[in-house]
Design a protein around this motif. Structure first.
Motif, PDB file in Angstrom:
ATOM      1  N   GLY A  51      23.473  -8.972   4.015  1.00  0.00           N
ATOM      2  CA  GLY A  51      22.624  -9.069   5.194  1.00  0.00           C
ATOM      3  C   GLY A  51      22.334 -10.520   5.528  1.00  0.00           C
ATOM      4  O   GLY A  51      22.077 -11.333   4.635  1.00  0.00           O
ATOM      5  N   TYR A  52      22.409 -10.844   6.811  1.00  0.00           N
ATOM      6  CA  TYR A  52      22.092 -12.191   7.286  1.00  0.00           C
ATOM      7  C   TYR A  52      20.649 -12.173   7.781  1.00  0.00           C
ATOM      8  O   TYR A  52      20.299 -11.385   8.657  1.00  0.00           O
ATOM      9  CB  TYR A  52      23.020 -12.559   8.443  1.00  0.00           C
ATOM     10  CG  TYR A  52      23.509 -13.974   8.482  1.00  0.00           C
ATOM     11  CD1 TYR A  52      22.764 -15.022   7.971  1.00  0.00           C
ATOM     12  CD2 TYR A  52      24.741 -14.283   9.067  1.00  0.00           C
ATOM     13  CE1 TYR A  52      23.227 -16.316   8.017  1.00  0.00           C
ATOM     14  CE2 TYR A  52      25.216 -15.573   9.131  1.00  0.00           C
ATOM     15  CZ  TYR A  52      24.452 -16.589   8.607  1.00  0.00           C
ATOM     16  OH  TYR A  52      24.912 -17.885   8.663  1.00  0.00           O
ATOM     17  N   VAL A  53      19.800 -13.020   7.239  1.00  0.00           N
ATOM     18  CA  VAL A  53      18.384 -13.034   7.602  1.00  0.00           C
ATOM     19  C   VAL A  53      18.167 -14.052   8.713  1.00  0.00           C
ATOM     20  O   VAL A  53      18.045 -15.254   8.468  1.00  0.00           O
ATOM     21  CB  VAL A  53      17.499 -13.368   6.383  1.00  0.00           C
ATOM     22  CG1 VAL A  53      16.025 -13.355   6.784  1.00  0.00           C
ATOM     23  CG2 VAL A  53      17.754 -12.374   5.261  1.00  0.00           C
ATOM     24  N   HIS A  54      18.153 -13.573   9.948  1.00  0.00           N
ATOM     25  CA  HIS A  54      17.911 -14.438  11.096  1.00  0.00           C
ATOM     26  C   HIS A  54      16.443 -14.445  11.498  1.00  0.00           C
ATOM     27  O   HIS A  54      16.031 -15.297  12.289  1.00  0.00           O
ATOM     28  CB  HIS A  54      18.750 -13.981  12.295  1.00  0.00           C
ATOM     29  CG  HIS A  54      20.218 -14.194  12.122  1.00  0.00           C
ATOM     30  ND1 HIS A  54      20.781 -15.451  12.080  1.00  0.00           N
ATOM     31  CD2 HIS A  54      21.240 -13.321  11.989  1.00  0.00           C
ATOM     32  CE1 HIS A  54      22.096 -15.341  11.941  1.00  0.00           C
ATOM     33  NE2 HIS A  54      22.395 -14.062  11.878  1.00  0.00           N
ATOM     34  N   PHE A  55      15.655 -13.500  10.999  1.00  0.00           N
ATOM     35  CA  PHE A  55      14.237 -13.466  11.333  1.00  0.00           C
ATOM     36  C   PHE A  55      13.488 -12.612  10.323  1.00  0.00           C
ATOM     37  O   PHE A  55      14.079 -11.821   9.588  1.00  0.00           O
ATOM     38  CB  PHE A  55      13.996 -12.941  12.751  1.00  0.00           C
ATOM     39  CG  PHE A  55      14.727 -11.653  13.056  1.00  0.00           C
ATOM     40  CD1 PHE A  55      14.207 -10.427  12.679  1.00  0.00           C
ATOM     41  CD2 PHE A  55      15.943 -11.672  13.726  1.00  0.00           C
ATOM     42  CE1 PHE A  55      14.862  -9.242  12.961  1.00  0.00           C
ATOM     43  CE2 PHE A  55      16.618 -10.490  14.012  1.00  0.00           C
ATOM     44  CZ  PHE A  55      16.075  -9.285  13.631  1.00  0.00           C
ATOM     45  N   LEU A  56      12.177 -12.817  10.289  1.00  0.00           N
ATOM     46  CA  LEU A  56      11.256 -12.071   9.434  1.00  0.00           C
ATOM     47  C   LEU A  56      10.139 -11.504  10.304  1.00  0.00           C
ATOM     48  O   LEU A  56      10.005 -11.903  11.475  1.00  0.00           O
ATOM     49  CB  LEU A  56      10.679 -12.986   8.352  1.00  0.00           C
ATOM     50  CG  LEU A  56      11.655 -13.478   7.271  1.00  0.00           C
ATOM     51  CD1 LEU A  56      10.974 -14.523   6.401  1.00  0.00           C
ATOM     52  CD2 LEU A  56      12.148 -12.323   6.427  1.00  0.00           C
ATOM     53  N   PRO A  57       9.325 -10.600   9.775  1.00  0.00           N
ATOM     54  CA  PRO A  57       8.241 -10.051  10.598  1.00  0.00           C
ATOM     55  C   PRO A  57       7.370 -11.114  11.249  1.00  0.00           C
ATOM     56  O   PRO A  57       7.001 -10.993  12.421  1.00  0.00           O
ATOM     57  CB  PRO A  57       7.452  -9.214   9.585  1.00  0.00           C
ATOM     58  CG  PRO A  57       8.491  -8.732   8.632  1.00  0.00           C
ATOM     59  CD  PRO A  57       9.435  -9.899   8.476  1.00  0.00           C
ATOM     60  N   GLU A  58       7.043 -12.189  10.515  1.00  0.00           N
ATOM     61  CA  GLU A  58       6.154 -13.196  11.095  1.00  0.00           C
ATOM     62  C   GLU A  58       6.799 -13.955  12.244  1.00  0.00           C
ATOM     63  O   GLU A  58       6.112 -14.349  13.203  1.00  0.00           O
ATOM     64  CB  GLU A  58       5.647 -14.172  10.030  1.00  0.00           C
ATOM     65  CG  GLU A  58       6.724 -14.776   9.143  1.00  0.00           C
ATOM     66  CD  GLU A  58       6.898 -14.006   7.848  1.00  0.00           C
ATOM     67  OE1 GLU A  58       6.969 -14.643   6.790  1.00  0.00           O
ATOM     68  OE2 GLU A  58       6.956 -12.762   7.908  1.00  0.00           O
ATOM     69  N   THR A  59       8.115 -14.174  12.190  1.00  0.00           N
ATOM     70  CA  THR A  59       8.777 -14.847  13.312  1.00  0.00           C
ATOM     71  C   THR A  59       8.907 -13.903  14.502  1.00  0.00           C
ATOM     72  O   THR A  59       8.814 -14.322  15.656  1.00  0.00           O
ATOM     73  CB  THR A  59      10.158 -15.384  12.898  1.00  0.00           C
ATOM     74  OG1 THR A  59      10.961 -14.320  12.357  1.00  0.00           O
ATOM     75  CG2 THR A  59      10.020 -16.467  11.846  1.00  0.00           C
TER      76      THR A  59
END
Length: 351
Positions: free
Chosen positions: A75-83
């Motif tokens: 998985g590529y993490v381009h964003f998180l809940p906070e962003t």
């Protein structure tokens, strides 16, 4: 024997977002540089040694057991809940459900790739195993973003309705409160003899955080501040080359593609002084903490040719640091390590 990589993404369905640019650059890089080792397929539902998800679509979530049965799921993490929370305005229940889904998506992966090491601790705080996370920075190809002859500046500025001879500050990206668009406009108001241009729009429409307020601002922007809307990526090199500097006052990011694109074009880069840049951009950029500091930095870069040259050289050093060969070697090591670890189970399946 070549191993196979399936890359899945639906980022192209939303124009003007960095995830799509990051996908295009990463896939182009490995297609060109790892073709002797891997067969790379995009959005093809076939068994693969590695299945690499760039976006978190629900169909991809459902396909994970199939991907993990045949190989390794990445998985590529381009964003998180906070962003996301600072980008989109979602109903409370929808937000809670989506954020829970997002973290579940990441946890189900065999491995995760982050574009900024700052986000490793954040993922761990959500319960993700630190050993599953690998940092590989973004990359921008010099074939797409590069310096043009300075003599082109007047012509390009006229094309976008700008004065051909005034010092020009640019930014690009989605129009969101998180991106610092109001500080960008405030700097334009305080510097009427300098012109500003922001290429981008509301990629997510009314769901965008600050949509109503930004829309009202766009109806009556300062005369020296131009908003041409979303520009096709194939034309963005012109936007960088018509400018004298990049100014991104964003409050939170991962690793914005526009920073790398500007560095490829040898533009001085001015950013908000936030922690997540410090371990990836080092001294490649100028920084300030508020509008007063931004205004001071812009004036200094305009009025001090030696400082401007140093800032441009620092930006170019950033481009050289995140060069194609270095980033390609990281992907080569990452993917090769994954297939090496999975070879015993693949052998048992007769692959």
């Amino acid at each position: 024997m070549k191993h196979s990589i399936n890359v899945f993404s639906r980022a192209f369905t939303v124009k003007g977002q960095g995830v799509a640019s990051a996908h295009d650059e990463q896939v182009g890089l490995i297609r060109e540089g790892l073709a002797d080792k891997f067969t790379i397929r995009e959005n093809v539902w076939k068994p693969a040694d590695i299945t690499h998800y760039h976006t978190v679509n629900f169909r991809y979530y459902l396909s994970q057991p199939f991907a993990k049965h045949h190989g390794v799921a990445v998985g590529y993490v381009h964003f998180l809940p906070e962003t996301m929370d600072e980008s989109l305005k979602l109903p409370f229940i929808a937000k809670k459900v989506f954020y829970k889904y997002l973290i579940s998506f990441y946890k189900r992966m065999d491995r995760l790739v982050v574009v900024n090491p700052y986000f490793i601790d954040r993922l761990v705080a959500y319960g993700v195993d630190r050993e599953k996370i690998t940092y590989i920075p973004n990359f921008v190809d010099v074939k797409d973003f590069y310096p043009l002859d300075p003599d082109c500046k007047p012509r390009l500025r006229k094309k976008y309705g700008l004065d051909p001879h005034r010092f020009t500050v640019m930014c690009a990206g989605q129009l969101q409160r998180r991106k610092g668009v109001f500080d960008f406009v405030e700097c334009a108001k305080r510097l009427p003899d300098i012109q500003f241009i922001w290429a981008g729009g509301f990629s997510f429409g009314h769901m965008t955080d600050g949509y109503e307020e930004i829309s009202r601002m766009l109806e009556h922007p300062p005369k020296n501040c131009v908003f041409p809307g979303i520009i096709d990526r194939g034309e963005m090199n012109e936007i960088y080359n018509l400018a004298d500097m990049l100014f991104l006052p964003s409050y939170d990011e991962l690793f914005p593609m526009i920073i790398l694109e500007a560095m490829n074009c040898r533009l001085p880069v001015l950013l908000r002084d936030i922690e997540l840049y410090r371990n990836i951009l080092f001294d490649f950029y100028r920084k300030a903490s508020d509008v007063d500091g931004f205004v001071e930095e812009i004036i200094r870069l305009r009025d001090n040719p030696e400082l401007y040259r140093q800032a441009a050289d620092s930006s170019w050093a950033g481009h050289q640091f995140y060069n194609k060969e270095h980033v390609l070697s990281l992907w080569d090591s990452f993917y090769s390590g994954l297939v090496k670890k999975s070879e015993p189970k693949n052998t048992r399946r007769g692959r």
